[in-house]
Design a protein around this motif. Structure first.
Motif, PDB file in Angstrom:
ATOM      1  N   HIS A  21       0.841  -1.214   0.000  1.00 45.18           N
ATOM      2  CA  HIS A  21       0.000   0.000   0.000  1.00 45.18           C
ATOM      3  C   HIS A  21       0.874   1.261   0.000  1.00 45.18           C
ATOM      4  O   HIS A  21       2.081   1.199   0.241  1.00 45.18           O
ATOM      5  CB  HIS A  21      -0.936   0.002   1.209  1.00 45.18           C
ATOM      6  CG  HIS A  21      -0.213   0.002   2.524  1.00 45.18           C
ATOM      7  ND1 HIS A  21       0.167  -1.153   3.163  1.00 45.18           N
ATOM      8  CD2 HIS A  21       0.236   1.016   3.306  1.00 45.18           C
ATOM      9  CE1 HIS A  21       0.791  -0.854   4.288  1.00 45.18           C
ATOM     10  NE2 HIS A  21       0.845   0.465   4.395  1.00 45.18           N
ATOM     11  N   SER A  24       2.829   6.177   4.676  1.00 45.11           N
ATOM     12  CA  SER A  24       3.946   7.060   5.052  1.00 45.11           C
ATOM     13  C   SER A  24       5.283   6.534   4.525  1.00 45.11           C
ATOM     14  O   SER A  24       6.123   7.311   4.046  1.00 45.11           O
ATOM     15  CB  SER A  24       4.034   7.172   6.572  1.00 45.11           C
ATOM     16  OG  SER A  24       2.820   7.621   7.089  1.00 45.11           O
ATOM     17  N   THR A  25       5.486   5.238   4.612  1.00 48.75           N
ATOM     18  CA  THR A  25       6.778   4.669   4.209  1.00 48.75           C
ATOM     19  C   THR A  25       6.973   4.829   2.699  1.00 48.75           C
ATOM     20  O   THR A  25       8.037   5.232   2.233  1.00 48.75           O
ATOM     21  CB  THR A  25       6.846   3.166   4.600  1.00 48.75           C
ATOM     22  OG1 THR A  25       6.224   2.993   5.865  1.00 48.75           O
ATOM     23  CG2 THR A  25       8.267   2.678   4.647  1.00 48.75           C
ATOM     24  N   VAL A  92       7.289  -0.225  10.297  1.00 50.62           N
ATOM     25  CA  VAL A  92       7.627  -1.057  11.458  1.00 50.62           C
ATOM     26  C   VAL A  92       6.396  -1.879  11.827  1.00 50.62           C
ATOM     27  O   VAL A  92       5.326  -1.329  12.086  1.00 50.62           O
ATOM     28  CB  VAL A  92       8.038  -0.175  12.662  1.00 50.62           C
ATOM     29  CG1 VAL A  92       8.219  -1.019  13.921  1.00 50.62           C
ATOM     30  CG2 VAL A  92       9.307   0.606  12.343  1.00 50.62           C
ATOM     31  N   VAL A  94       5.509  -4.615  14.637  1.00 52.23           N
ATOM     32  CA  VAL A  94       6.001  -5.197  15.897  1.00 52.23           C
ATOM     33  C   VAL A  94       7.539  -5.172  15.978  1.00 52.23           C
ATOM     34  O   VAL A  94       8.187  -6.183  16.192  1.00 52.23           O
ATOM     35  CB  VAL A  94       5.408  -6.597  16.187  1.00 52.23           C
ATOM     36  CG1 VAL A  94       3.933  -6.482  16.545  1.00 52.23           C
ATOM     37  CG2 VAL A  94       5.556  -7.580  15.036  1.00 52.23           C
ATOM     38  N   THR A 131       9.239   3.591   8.865  1.00 49.34           N
ATOM     39  CA  THR A 131       8.420   4.506   9.654  1.00 49.34           C
ATOM     40  C   THR A 131       7.665   3.698  10.695  1.00 49.34           C
ATOM     41  O   THR A 131       7.311   2.528  10.468  1.00 49.34           O
ATOM     42  CB  THR A 131       7.382   5.286   8.811  1.00 49.34           C
ATOM     43  OG1 THR A 131       6.304   4.417   8.438  1.00 49.34           O
ATOM     44  CG2 THR A 131       7.987   5.935   7.583  1.00 49.34           C
ATOM     45  N   GLY A 134       5.587   5.137  16.670  1.00 50.80           N
ATOM     46  CA  GLY A 134       6.429   5.698  17.726  1.00 50.80           C
ATOM     47  C   GLY A 134       7.826   5.134  17.769  1.00 50.80           C
ATOM     48  O   GLY A 134       8.804   5.871  17.772  1.00 50.80           O
ATOM     49  N   ALA A 135       7.967   3.800  17.799  1.00 56.77           N
ATOM     50  CA  ALA A 135       9.282   3.208  18.028  1.00 56.77           C
ATOM     51  C   ALA A 135       9.478   1.924  17.229  1.00 56.77           C
ATOM     52  O   ALA A 135       8.508   1.298  16.795  1.00 56.77           O
ATOM     53  CB  ALA A 135       9.441   2.912  19.515  1.00 56.77           C
ATOM     54  N   ALA A 165       1.615   8.516  13.618  1.00 59.18           N
ATOM     55  CA  ALA A 165       0.356   8.331  12.879  1.00 59.18           C
ATOM     56  C   ALA A 165       0.310   6.919  12.300  1.00 59.18           C
ATOM     57  O   ALA A 165       1.340   6.252  12.188  1.00 59.18           O
ATOM     58  CB  ALA A 165       0.289   9.342  11.735  1.00 59.18           C
TER      59      ALA A 165
HETATM   60  C1  FMN Z   1       0.874  -4.960  12.275  1.00 50.33           C
HETATM   61  C2  FMN Z   1       1.389  -3.618  12.696  1.00 50.33           C
HETATM   62  C3  FMN Z   1       2.380  -3.542  13.650  1.00 50.33           C
HETATM   63  C4  FMN Z   1       2.883  -2.310  14.050  1.00 50.33           C
HETATM   64  N1  FMN Z   1       3.908  -2.257  14.967  1.00 50.33           N
HETATM   65  C5  FMN Z   1       4.376  -1.064  15.376  1.00 50.33           C
HETATM   66  C6  FMN Z   1       5.456  -0.997  16.324  1.00 50.33           C
HETATM   67  O1  FMN Z   1       6.011  -1.994  16.774  1.00 50.33           O
HETATM   68  N2  FMN Z   1       5.871   0.226  16.714  1.00 50.33           N
HETATM   69  C7  FMN Z   1       5.270   1.383  16.261  1.00 50.33           C
HETATM   70  O2  FMN Z   1       5.668   2.446  16.695  1.00 50.33           O
HETATM   71  N3  FMN Z   1       4.293   1.346  15.324  1.00 50.33           N
HETATM   72  C8  FMN Z   1       3.836   0.154  14.866  1.00 50.33           C
HETATM   73  N4  FMN Z   1       2.846   0.102  13.902  1.00 50.33           N
HETATM   74  C9  FMN Z   1       2.408   1.358  13.240  1.00 50.33           C
HETATM   75  C10 FMN Z   1       3.144   1.575  11.915  1.00 50.33           C
HETATM   76  O3  FMN Z   1       4.510   1.200  11.978  1.00 50.33           O
HETATM   77  C11 FMN Z   1       3.137   3.034  11.497  1.00 50.33           C
HETATM   78  O4  FMN Z   1       1.845   3.546  11.482  1.00 50.33           O
HETATM   79  C12 FMN Z   1       3.800   3.215  10.124  1.00 50.33           C
HETATM   80  O5  FMN Z   1       4.102   4.577   9.940  1.00 50.33           O
HETATM   81  C13 FMN Z   1       2.881   2.739   9.003  1.00 50.33           C
HETATM   82  O6  FMN Z   1       3.511   2.962   7.777  1.00 50.33           O
HETATM   83  P1  FMN Z   1       2.683   2.988   6.415  1.00 50.33           P
HETATM   84  O7  FMN Z   1       1.801   4.225   6.466  1.00 50.33           O
HETATM   85  O8  FMN Z   1       3.711   3.050   5.368  1.00 50.33           O
HETATM   86  O9  FMN Z   1       1.871   1.734   6.395  1.00 50.33           O
HETATM   87  C14 FMN Z   1       2.359  -1.108  13.476  1.00 50.33           C
HETATM   88  C15 FMN Z   1       1.345  -1.202  12.508  1.00 50.33           C
HETATM   89  C16 FMN Z   1       0.872  -2.438  12.105  1.00 50.33           C
HETATM   90  C17 FMN Z   1      -0.196  -2.505  11.032  1.00 50.33           C
END
Ligand code: FMN
Length: 238
Positions: A21, A24-25, A92, A94, A131, A134-135, A165
């Motif tokens: 998809h 943000s990344t 990110v 998990v 991205t 948070g962490a 976000a």
């Molecule tokens: C299955 C899953 C696991 C996630 N694990 C973490 C995490 O360990 N730490 C964190 O800060 N965000 C976590 N997130 C949030 C995403 O990393 C974050 O929203 C990211 O910017 C999404 O990128 P995207 O917009 O490219 O999908 C997770 C999201 C999903 C769907």
């Protein structure tokens, strides 16, 4: 797979998106590619490749061409081999790279310096982007950067962003502005170094250690490869 042409410098850029998809990344990887300029080939995982390694070890013990997924991987392998710049981007999940990214990287274990690295890698630059809400950016970038290092990639950059976000729409303007500045400075550095890459000391030391193993006797298909390349003699891949 998408093929895009951005104006500017004539770099060949291959992007491996660890998600299918456009969030943000994707946005950060795309922004960096546009600032780099050139011919961009991008792949989305799992859409463009989603097979699991079956653990047959044929790639290590015989040849990568006998991997059951060799043909499917070929367009991605070719695009990576001809690129000047590789971008690996993953949200990110998990605290780590997405499963799709891991599954993809598993298929290139045979290319680690301990086995049969592709010499073109030693002159390339790679950027690992992640991205998170948070962490977990550090461990996620490491998931990708480990493969980059062991593939022999000459210069590796890591860029992790806590976007606060879960969708790009919600990313605060302040963070978007930071991303804009950082991608501009990264693009500038990468363009300046293009064509002038030699790997760092850590890669060279690792290569020399493996060379000793190859001389003494190691996995036969790896030894044959190193002999063919002339790396056991005086030739080097950089
Ligand atoms: C299955 C899953 C696991 C996630 N694990 C973490 C995490 O360990 N730490 C964190 O800060 N965000 C976590 N997130 C949030 C995403 O990393 C974050 O929203 C990211 O910017 C999404 O990128 P995207 O917009 O490219 O999908 C997770 C999201 C999903 C769907």
């Amino acid at each position: 797979m998408n093929l895009l042409i951005f104006g500017g410098d004539n770099l060949k850029i291959t992007i491996i998106h660890g998600q299918s998809h456009k969030g943000s990344t994707y946005y950060i990887a795309d922004m960096l590619a546009k600032k780099l300029g050139g011919e961009v080939t991008e792949f989305f995982l799992p859409k463009d490749f989603h097979e699991f390694c079956i653990g047959c070890t044929n790639c290590f013990m015989k040849d990568e061409s006998v991997c059951p997924h060799f043909e499917q991987l070929m367009p991605i392998t070719k695009a990576m081999d001809k690129a000047d710049v590789l971008i690996f981007a993953s949200p990110v999940y998990v605290y780590h790279a997405t499963g799709a990214m891991k599954v993809f990287l598993d298929h290139y274990g045979y290319r680690w310096i301990v086995h049969r690295p592709n010499e073109a890698m030693f002159k390339k630059q790679a950027i690992c982007i992640s991205t998170a809400a948070g962490a977990g950016m550090k461990s996620t970038n490491k998931d990708m950067a480990d493969s980059m290092f062991f593939w022999g990639v000459g210069k590796i950059y890591n860029y992790g962003v806590g976007v606060h976000a879960v969708s790009f729409k919600e990313v605060p303007e302040k963070i978007k502005s930071k991303i804009d500045k950082k991608t501009t400075s990264l693009a500038k550095k990468i363009k300046k170094k293009n064509g002038k890459i030699t790997p760092g000391l850590k890669t060279k030391v690792f290569f020399y250690i493996m060379r000793l193993f190859m001389k003494k006797g190691w996995n036969q298909s790896d030894v044959n490869y190193w002999k063919e390349k002339g790396w056991i003699e005086k030739k080097r891949p950089w």
